[in-house]
Scaffold this active site. Structure first.
Site: not given
Ligand code: LLP
Length: 421
Positions: A245, A320, A324, A350-351, A380
């Site tokens: 995260g 994205r 979001y 087409c959206e 992502y």
């Molecule tokens: N660990 C777990 C259990 C997770 O569910 C995730 C992400 C991560 C680690 C890695 O998170 P990061 O470090 O990448 O923030 N598609 C969305 C983000 C979805 C994240 C899902 N889980 C976007 O494009 O912002």
């Protein structure tokens, strides 16, 4: 523009005489060789990010399990594995791909609320390091499955600490209304009855607060709550996995720099959890600003209300912004000084929700064939892409120094129906 690139890219994305470069390769040359749209990643950037993480978390030296959902291109995975990282997976498919990329079981953690029996069996056979358990029901299934295979499963319990984070609500995962993790009471009762689970070894606790979190404050808050909880439950974990995260800079937002971020978390950790191992699961931090999406203008469409820059990449390539409302910087690949006007940069899908950026200041004269770079697209981006509207998925290219290499070929039209029977 230069200031933005300096801020996000460690000097690996630059303008040379007005032409965008990825490391020592001109973006325009990538497009002429591989066509558009195309995702491009800087290998050196990825390595630098891992080095920065190690430095920032030095006092704890956690196991870094790269969250491969962010970008699972094989070349990216191999590069990250070679830096000594493990991997965070969430499905049998990711387990298979991580295995193919050479990751060993002892550096794999497996999260996700819906692990099936088949996926659990595959992970047990791979002897993964940890299952992150998300429910009582799943805990029982893992225990029974391990028993039937005469194996012991090492697990962490994912605790839902009801921590608020400042990010889009689709990617907050630690509030009690979300589907993730176990409420404190359930974690406590599992701990108290752990002897009933003959084939589980409960090594510790995991939490994952959400994605693109800009400060260490919620992590410290979570660790404080966890400390209180562990005292109450009278449990001494040997591993604490703080999830991923870690946020990155997409524009001019204020973000705690990784050194401060890591140092603060580590300082609290060392003081309050001496002797406990840490796991971290960053995805975006490692690859987000390593990648861009190059696309070309199809039409510069002017109406009395708006200017639309219609480009050949759409929401199926990078979802994205649509999903979001995420901001990605958009830069012309050739920068000529001159009048800037506001455009909505949109795709061919087409959206109405198909846009890459709204009200962006870009050169007035942009026209068909001109190249555009959508920045910060390494995480992502491709991994969430689809064939929607009959669009083959795009090519991916890795750059290192002066070299470029295609690491996923562009799909062809017959890829669109090859699985149909
Ligand atoms: N660990 C777990 C259990 C997770 O569910 C995730 C992400 C991560 C680690 C890695 O998170 P990061 O470090 O990448 O923030 N598609 C969305 C983000 C979805 C994240 C899902 N889980 C976007 O494009 O912002």
């Amino acid at each position: 523009m230069e200031k933005y690139l300096e801020m996000i890219s460690d000097g690996l994305y630059t303008f040379h005489q007005g032409s965008l470069m990825v490391e020592k390769v001109f973006a325009k040359d990538i497009c002429s060789r591989f066509g558009t749209p195309v995702y491009v990643y800087s290998a050196t950037f990825i390595e630098n990010q891992i080095r920065k993480l190690r430095e920032a978390f030095k006092s704890v030296s956690p196991l870094i399990c790269y969250s491969m959902k962010a970008n699972n291109n094989m070349e990216v995975l191999k590069l990250i594995r070679k830096q000594g990282c493990g991997v965070d997976i969430v499905s049998g498919g990711e387990l298979a791909k991580a295995t193919k990329a050479g990751f060993k079981g002892d550096k794999i953690v497996f999260a996700g609320v819906g692990k099936t029996r088949e996926e659990i069996i595959a992970a047990l056979n791979k002897r993964i390091y940890l299952f992150t358990v998300e429910s009582v029901e799943e805990l029982k299934t893992i225990n029974e499955t391990a028993k039937s295979l005469k194996k012991i499963a090492d697990v962490t319990l994912r605790i839902n600490l009801d921590v608020e984070v400042d990010t889009h609500h689709y990617i907050k995962t630690a509030k009690k209304e979300t589907k993730f993790g176990l409420p404190e009471k359930q974690v406590e009762s599992i701990i108290n009855s752990r002897n009933e689970f003959s084939n589980l070894n409960i090594l510790g606790i995991q939490f994952h607060l959400g994605s693109n979190i800009k400060s260490s404050t919620p992590y410290i808050e979570a660790l404080k709550r966890l400390k209180r909880f562990l005292k109450k439950a009278n449990f001494k974990p040997s591993v604490i996995d703080i999830g991923g995260g870690f946020g990155i800079q997409y524009r001019d937002e204020t973000i705690e720099q990784i050194m401060d971020f890591g140092n603060k978390i580590c300082e609290f950790f060392v003081e309050n959890f001496p002797g406990v191992s840490m796991v971290i699961e960053p995805g975006r931090f490692i690859v987000g600003n390593a990648g861009i999406l190059l696309t070309q203008v199809v039409y510069n469409k002017k109406t009395p209300h708006k200017n639309f820059l219609i480009v050949d990449a759409g929401m199926n390539d990078l979802i994205r912004p649509s999903l979001y409302n995420s901001y990605h910087e958009i830069l012309p690949v050739f920068f000529k000084k001159g009048k800037l006007i506001k455009y909505d940069v949109v795709g061919p899908i087409c959206e109405t929700g198909d846009f890459l950026g709204k009200e962006r200041l870009l050169p007035d004269g942009l026209d068909s064939g001109d190249l555009i770079a959508v920045m910060g697209a390494g995480a992502y981006g491709f991994s969430m892409s689809s064939n929607y509207n009959g669009r083959p998925r795009v090519a991916e290219v890795m750059v290192r120094g002066g070299k470029m290499k295609c690491c996923r070929r562009r799909e062809k039209f017959d890829d669109l129906w090859k699985h149909e029977i």
